[in-house]
Write a protein that holds these residues in place. Structure first.
Motif, PDB file in Angstrom:
ATOM      1  N   ILE A   1       0.824  -1.212   0.000  1.00 41.42           N
ATOM      2  CA  ILE A   1       0.000   0.000   0.000  1.00 41.42           C
ATOM      3  C   ILE A   1       0.859   1.264   0.000  1.00 41.42           C
ATOM      4  O   ILE A   1       0.490   2.272  -0.606  1.00 41.42           O
ATOM      5  CB  ILE A   1      -0.995  -0.014   1.184  1.00 41.42           C
ATOM      6  N   GLU A   2       2.007   1.212   0.618  1.00 44.34           N
ATOM      7  CA  GLU A   2       2.890   2.376   0.646  1.00 44.34           C
ATOM      8  C   GLU A   2       3.381   2.733  -0.759  1.00 44.34           C
ATOM      9  O   GLU A   2       3.435   3.895  -1.137  1.00 44.34           O
ATOM     10  CB  GLU A   2       4.082   2.121   1.567  1.00 44.34           C
TER      11      GLU A   2
ATOM     12  N   TYR B   1       0.449   4.225  -2.645  1.00 42.59           N
ATOM     13  CA  TYR B   1       0.176   5.580  -2.163  1.00 42.59           C
ATOM     14  C   TYR B   1       1.180   6.573  -2.749  1.00 42.59           C
ATOM     15  O   TYR B   1       0.807   7.655  -3.190  1.00 42.59           O
ATOM     16  CB  TYR B   1       0.211   5.600  -0.637  1.00 42.59           C
ATOM     17  N   ARG B   2       2.437   6.212  -2.769  1.00 44.63           N
ATOM     18  CA  ARG B   2       3.464   7.101  -3.331  1.00 44.63           C
ATOM     19  C   ARG B   2       3.247   7.323  -4.825  1.00 44.63           C
ATOM     20  O   ARG B   2       3.433   8.425  -5.331  1.00 44.63           O
ATOM     21  CB  ARG B   2       4.862   6.552  -3.078  1.00 44.63           C
TER      22      ARG B   2
ATOM     23  N   ASP C   1       0.479   9.684  -5.210  1.00 47.33           N
ATOM     24  CA  ASP C   1       0.961  11.013  -4.847  1.00 47.33           C
ATOM     25  C   ASP C   1       1.712  11.658  -6.017  1.00 47.33           C
ATOM     26  O   ASP C   1       1.533  12.844  -6.306  1.00 47.33           O
ATOM     27  CB  ASP C   1       1.882  10.910  -3.637  1.00 47.33           C
TER      28      ASP C   1
ATOM     29  N   TYR D   1       7.437  12.557   2.722  1.00 48.42           N
ATOM     30  CA  TYR D   1       7.384  11.423   3.638  1.00 48.42           C
ATOM     31  C   TYR D   1       8.432  11.503   4.735  1.00 48.42           C
ATOM     32  O   TYR D   1       8.258  10.900   5.799  1.00 48.42           O
ATOM     33  CB  TYR D   1       7.525  10.101   2.866  1.00 48.42           C
TER      34      TYR D   1
END
Length: 84
Positions: free
Chosen positions: A41-42, A45-46, A49, A82
């Motif tokens: 998920i990270e 998400y990035r 973004d 981040y």
């Protein structure tokens, strides 16, 4: 095509009944089946973004899909976010 439908639908739901204030929105989209080798998920998400930054840089009020070429353009910007 779908971009206009997404922004119109969301805008209508979020601001219904409010006076027109010239609200715009930008959306970044990541698809784990198309552009990501991981279901982390990270990572997703990035990528979303980075696509969001691309949408804003393109004049705002739009939707951009993540493309690998965005890594070069927005990696530093996202990493700063981040790292705080």
């Amino acid at each position: 095509m779908y971009e206009q439908k997404i922004t119109t639908t969301i805008a209508r739901e979020l601001v219904s009944g409010l006076p027109d204030r010239g609200i715009t929105m930008s959306i970044g989209v990541s698809n784990y089946r198309g552009t990501c080798d991981s279901s982390d998920i990270e990572v997703l998400y990035r990528q979303a973004d980075m696509a969001l930054y691309a949408a804003k840089d393109a004049g705002r009020n739009g939707v951009k899909d993540y493309k690998p070429k965005l890594e070069e353009m927005y990696r530093d910007r996202v990493e700063k976010k981040y790292k705080g």
